[in-house]
Design a protein around this motif. Structure first.
Motif, PDB file in Angstrom:
ATOM      1  N   PRO A 137      -0.560  28.271  57.131  1.00 27.36           N
ATOM      2  CA  PRO A 137      -0.528  28.139  55.671  1.00 27.36           C
ATOM      3  C   PRO A 137      -0.227  26.722  55.194  1.00 27.36           C
ATOM      4  CG  PRO A 137       0.636  30.110  56.368  1.00 27.36           C
ATOM      5  CD  PRO A 137       0.310  29.349  57.623  1.00 27.36           C
ATOM      6  N   ASN A 157      -5.083  32.792  54.737  1.00 27.98           N
ATOM      7  CA  ASN A 157      -3.908  32.381  55.502  1.00 27.98           C
ATOM      8  C   ASN A 157      -3.446  33.446  56.491  1.00 27.98           C
ATOM      9  OD1 ASN A 157      -3.615  29.764  54.561  1.00 27.98           O
ATOM     10  ND2 ASN A 157      -2.310  30.362  52.851  1.00 27.98           N
ATOM     11  N   ALA A 195       5.343  31.271  52.751  1.00 26.02           N
ATOM     12  CA  ALA A 195       3.892  31.234  52.934  1.00 26.02           C
ATOM     13  C   ALA A 195       3.466  31.944  54.212  1.00 26.02           C
ATOM     14  CB  ALA A 195       3.393  29.787  52.951  1.00 26.02           C
ATOM     15  N   ASP A 198       0.482  27.210  48.736  1.00 26.36           N
ATOM     16  CA  ASP A 198      -0.028  28.455  48.180  1.00 26.36           C
ATOM     17  C   ASP A 198       0.816  28.843  46.982  1.00 26.36           C
ATOM     18  OD1 ASP A 198       2.324  29.445  49.263  1.00 26.36           O
ATOM     19  OD2 ASP A 198       1.377  31.103  50.330  1.00 26.36           O
ATOM     20  N   GLU A 234      -6.597  32.044  49.074  1.00 26.37           N
ATOM     21  CA  GLU A 234      -5.738  31.601  50.181  1.00 26.37           C
ATOM     22  C   GLU A 234      -4.846  32.721  50.695  1.00 26.37           C
ATOM     23  OE1 GLU A 234      -3.235  30.702  46.515  1.00 26.37           O
ATOM     24  OE2 GLU A 234      -5.347  30.657  47.083  1.00 26.37           O
ATOM     25  N   ASP A 235      -4.565  33.739  49.833  1.00 27.18           N
ATOM     26  CA  ASP A 235      -3.743  34.869  50.279  1.00 27.18           C
ATOM     27  C   ASP A 235      -4.361  35.562  51.478  1.00 27.18           C
ATOM     28  OD1 ASP A 235      -2.046  34.303  48.223  1.00 27.18           O
ATOM     29  OD2 ASP A 235      -2.725  35.928  46.928  1.00 27.18           O
ATOM     30  N   ALA A 268      -3.493  24.876  45.760  1.00 24.59           N
ATOM     31  CA  ALA A 268      -3.601  25.714  46.954  1.00 24.59           C
ATOM     32  C   ALA A 268      -4.622  25.078  47.874  1.00 24.59           C
ATOM     33  CB  ALA A 268      -4.016  27.137  46.591  1.00 24.59           C
TER      34      ALA A 268
END
Length: 967
Positions: free
Chosen positions: A88, A81, A950, A91, A77-78, A102
């Motif tokens: 986002p 997003n 986020a 997370d 997800e880093d 997440a």
């Protein structure tokens, strides 16, 4: 030995992994020869039809494995997003709100409207809300991620309203690959470590392949107290600098007449003068820069009662920030195995088994609680506190008179932070498994193939929640004199803590059974004379069974304070489906129509919960010349209600609310003069005593009852996408693209937020909203009863995705690549119910809009590959946004220093070096210019740590190093 695929690295990681599938390529024209039917085909997300090129009917952004590796993507997800198509969701920074998972939210329409697939098949969900926790996906095995925007329910079924995120895994691998990396922050804390091993090989003379992967990831905690911007609870008071604030529920005990903290009692001031204690009030509150409440007091470190300073540089509020996580610690173990074996061209068997264990801890400040007690003068809590007793006697709102036993009786509220219980921790331990397999091959009917697949998947998430308080047990300890609430901070004995603290547990189980059978081929009878290729079709049936169960133990009921009350939910549904998809070339190789084709899809679903649903798609592609491609698509998508929505029982929560009827933490001071006149009348009609507006709001959270819904139906969404791409033949390697999207959901499963209900009543006088607000005798908002989920919300998003990719060879200087993936959001709005107003979120942040939704957002990349060295510079741009509440409160912009966040840019530098043909070192710098996050202050905006962690990087400059070896 397994060597580097340099070409793949060049095309993917160098381009930062974002390419629009099929943006440049034209469909391969079928040749009139016997080998035409045997041409190689490609499976593209967004369609089940295997095509001769990388084209799809809907816009696709793809992120490939080398891009994830060179950017040190440990939690997927880093990276995702950062894509402008996503807003986002939960997370690594989602502590409160958050649940240790997440998830992904395409176009900001919510994780429940983003379908997550694994190799084109559904992932098992987690929790009664039935969203996919992408922490369970083995990042080390990802070959690419396809992000499809626009509805795709006709192809994949329910939930593909905003689009699809499809994780394609490496299931055919030869050799051994070992990888390890470590990332750390220049400011300290929050490091990440990953280790993975993959082994695979062919057998039976190449007819079979087996792959095994194991990985381990560890993410260290980072507290809000570890960063300067987040270590204090800040308030924007419009003075030019942020002040410190916090909760009125303090560790020394806040004391007030009944009705101030809890409501429902008599509101009145303390009798400081009558008790002979006026000097204490004057010393702290008269001629000082601090503001004191006349109706509340606190116990100081010497055990003396003092006035409560609610605002100012020396305020007595509790700073709850330092104990909260800024980054949640995580340990993750992933195991995956894949195998396939071709018996002959008609029968290939394949199977997969996956398991993950994800352990995530969330931590909040110690439990705050507002409680009411009725005690007599002989209670041991007054021992050593004659000043408290005297003040109580001289405060009419507290002194209840003499009871039948001849003892003076007092009723009062306290607000207390139970630091003796320690911080609140919620440890989430998730186990996810999937076992599946199938058979595929060529049918005996020439040119037709089939695929039959089934799997069973299960997640089990156990949450252990510590630091809770039992109200009844603590009340008993106060009544018997054991709980020394007037002795100051840390005064509760171990015996009292043991008697009143509670550890709760929530056990969640989800199970999924899926069966899918498809057949694919061409129907020669349907062929235009102007085209060589006939109608291509896919026909299929699908069965799916979903169940979810949430079982809280008896501790997490209405008697407990700390974590929100949790209720039992259990439900299941089955769905039987038939689907079909077709592509019909109309013209191939014509003048001003190198290709013109139509595509369509249809799905009929029968749910045991909501009955029948129908989804469909129809579109066209036109390539007038080889350089240009046009694409258009209309889709009807659906989303069936989740188990939580179908079977939720009543529960309570404490959302953030700013009451326009109130000052302090209320919104009264944000109103224009004209608004104040209207709001005063609405507030008095809602139960605030005449002349008492504005009341004082002392708590930013208001208890709210959430009720389960009945008679829900499936959501329906209409989506339109129009796209064009241009790949000029005079400049090879360049592709320009633009895609228009329009998604409208008229009956979304949702409802108004607590803040919307309060605003609808106080700002606009909507009686249906006013009926839900419960106020105390003094007018303080004490309860919102109730909010529920119905098919009543309208959701609307519209905008344009645009970008380019340019790859060119500079001879002796190496190879260069440039890329841009950008979004312009025209609207992202919603109307919670027919009784509420439509709220625009494009270009806004906070309150009901939640995460910032910039009008402009992009991810750009510039890369250079020279011999064994690859460099990559990433540029993430987050456009400007404005405080959502300025749409409603006319004077808010004048009252606060920050109601607008300017655009922010982040730059990351990544390097990799092939030390040998089998060993690669890589490293990089994230946020290389150490850009600090914007500060907006604490309040009812749903942000965390005084910002939006986020969306805006809260960690500062980070470094990472890694090595990969392949043999």
């Amino acid at each position: 030995m397994k060597k580097w695929n340099r070409e793949a690295l060049l095309r993917t990681s160098v381009l930062a992994g974002f390419v629009a599938a099929g943006a440049a390529a034209a469909p391969a024209i079928a040749q009139e020869d016997e080998g035409a039917a045997q041409r190689e085909t490609i499976q593209i997300t967004g369609s089940r039809i295997a095509r001769p090129d990388a084209t799809a009917p809907s816009p696709i952004v793809s992120v490939d494995a080398p891009a994830l590796e060179v950017n040190n993507t440990i939690n997927i997800e880093d990276y995702l997003n950062d894509l402008p198509q996503l807003i986002p969701g939960f997370d690594a920074t989602s502590n409160n709100p958050g649940n240790g998972t997440a998830n992904l939210s395409l176009r900001g329409l919510g994780s429940g409207r983003t379908l997550v697939l694994l190799d084109g098949r559904r992932m098992v969900s987690e929790g009664a809300g039935q969203t996919v926790n992408i922490n369970t996906i083995p990042a080390a095995l990802i070959e690419r991620v396809d992000v499809v925007t626009g509805g795709a329910s006709a192809v994949y079924g329910s939930d593909a309203v905003a689009g699809v995120v499809n994780f394609i895994l490496r299931t055919d691998f030869e050799g051994v690959e070992l990888d390890t990396s470590h990332r750390w922050s220049e400011q300290g804390g929050g490091s990440n470590t990953s280790i993975s091993a993959t082994i695979g090989g062919n057998f039976a003379d190449g007819r079979g392949n087996a792959v095994l992967n194991m990985s381990y990831n560890r993410r260290e905690e980072l507290f809000q107290g570890d960063r300067e911007f987040s270590r204090n609870t800040l308030i924007d008071n419009g003075s030019g600098t942020f002040g410190t604030t916090g909760s009125v529920l303090i560790e020394e005990t806040l004391i007030a007449p009944g009705g101030v903290v809890l409501g429902g009692g008599t509101f009145g001031d303390f009798g400081w003068a009558a008790a002979g204690l006026q000097d204490r009030f004057d010393d702290r509150c008269v001629g000082t820069p601090d503001t004191c409440w006349t109706f509340a007091a606190r116990i100081d470190s010497n055990g003396l009662i003092q006035p409560f300073r609610t605002a100012g540089p020396n305020n007595d509020r509790y700073n709850y920030a330092p104990d909260n996580y800024l980054q949640l610690p995580q340990e993750r173990y992933n195991f995956a195995a894949f195998a396939n074996y071709e018996i002959n061209r008609h029968f290939e068997v394949y199977g997969r088994a996956m398991y993950s264990n994800v352990i995530v801890d969330s931590q909040l400040a110690p439990t705050p609680a507002a409680l009411r007690f009725t005690v007599t003068e002989d209670n041991a809590i007054f021992d050593g506190h004659a000043d408290v007793l005297e003040l109580f006697r001289n405060t009419p709102a507290i002194f209840q008179g003499v009871n039948a036993d001849g003892l003076e009786e007092f009723q009062f509220d306290i607000g207390r932070r139970f630091t003796e219980f320690g911080p609140r921790n919620s440890l989430r331990d998730t186990h996810a498994m999937l076992v599946g397999g199938g058979v595929r091959g060529d049918l005996f009917l020439s040119g037709w193939t089939y695929d039959v697949y089934a799997h069973f998947a299960r997640t089990r998430a156990d949450q252990i929640q510590t630091g809770n308080l039992s109200v009844s047990a603590f009340t008993a300890q106060v009544n018997n004199g054991n709980a020394r609430i007037f002795d100051g901070a840390g005064a509760l004995s171990d015996a009292v803590v043991a008697a009143a603290s509670r550890t709760g547990a929530i056990f969640e189980t989800n199970e999924q059974v899926q069966f899918v059978a498809t057949t694919q081929g061409e129907i020669d009878a349907f062929r235009f004379g102007t085209a060589n290729t006939p109608l291509q079709v896919v026909l299929g049936v699908e069965y799916r069974e979903e169940s979810a169960r949430r079982q809280p133990d008896s501790v997490l009921g209405p008697d407990v304070r700390g974590f929100n009350q949790s209720t039992f939910i259990e439900g299941r549904f089955d769905v039987y489906e038939f689907f079909a998809e077709g592509v019909l070339p109309v013209i191939e190789g014509g003048t001003f129509a190198e290709y013109l084709g139509l595509n369509a899809a249809y799905r009929r679903s029968n749910y045991t919960t909501v009955g029948n649903t129908d989804t469909f798609a129809i579109g066209a592609e036109w390539i007038p010349v080889s350089d240009v491609r046009f694409r258009a698509q209309f889709q009807r998508a659906v989303r069936a209600p989740s188990v939580s929505q179908l079977f939720q029982t009543d529960t309570n929560g404490f959302p953030g609310v700013s009451d326009p009827c109130a000052s302090g933490l209320g919104a009264w001071n944000n109103l224009s003069t004209a608004q104040q006149t209207t709001v005063q009348a609405n507030c008095e009609a809602n139960g605030v005593p005449v002349g008492n507006v504005p009341v004082a709001q002392v708590n930013s959270q208001v208890e709210t009852i959430f009720r389960g819904a009945r008679d829900l139906q499936a959501e329906e969404a209409d989506t339109i996408t129009l796209g064009v791409s241009y790949s000029p033949s005079f400049l090879p390697g360049l592709t320009l693209r633009a895609d228009y999207y329009d998604i409208e959901i008229g009956n979304a499963l949702s409802g108004p937020s607590a803040q919307e209900v309060v605003n609808s009543c106080t700002l606009f006088g909507v009686q249906a909203a006013c009926d839900l607000l419960i106020r105390g005798a003094g007018g303080t908002l004490t309860l919102i009863d109730f909010l529920s989920t119905e098919n009543q919300t309208g959701l609307y998003v519209r905008g344009i995705d645009y970008g380019f990719d340019y790859l060119f060879d500079a001879g002796d200087m190496g190879t260069f690549a440039l890329g841009l993936n950008a979004t312009w959001t025209d609207t992202s709005s919603f109307q919670s119910s027919p009784q509420t107003t439509r709220i625009e979120c494009a270009g806004f942040y906070g309150a009901d809009c939640g995460q910032p939704t910039p009008v402009h957002k992009w991810l750009a990349s510039a890369s250079w590959m020279y011999g064994p060295l690859t460099t990559n510079l990433r540029w993430t741009h987050v456009g400007e946004v404005t405080d959502t509440l300025t749409q409603f409160y006319g004077a808010r912009a004048d009252q606060l220093d920050v109601t607008h966040i300017g655009s922010i840019d982040y730059f990351d530098l990544n390097l990799s070096y092939d030390f040998t043909d089998n060993v690669r070192f890589y490293g990089g710098v994230r946020n290389m210019f150490d850009q600090s996050p914007p500060i907006v202050g604490d309040g009812p905006q749903s942000q965390q740590a005084n910002t939006w962690p986020a969306t805006y990087d809260p960690f500062g400059r980070q470094f990472f190093l890694g090595v990969t070896a392949r043999y």
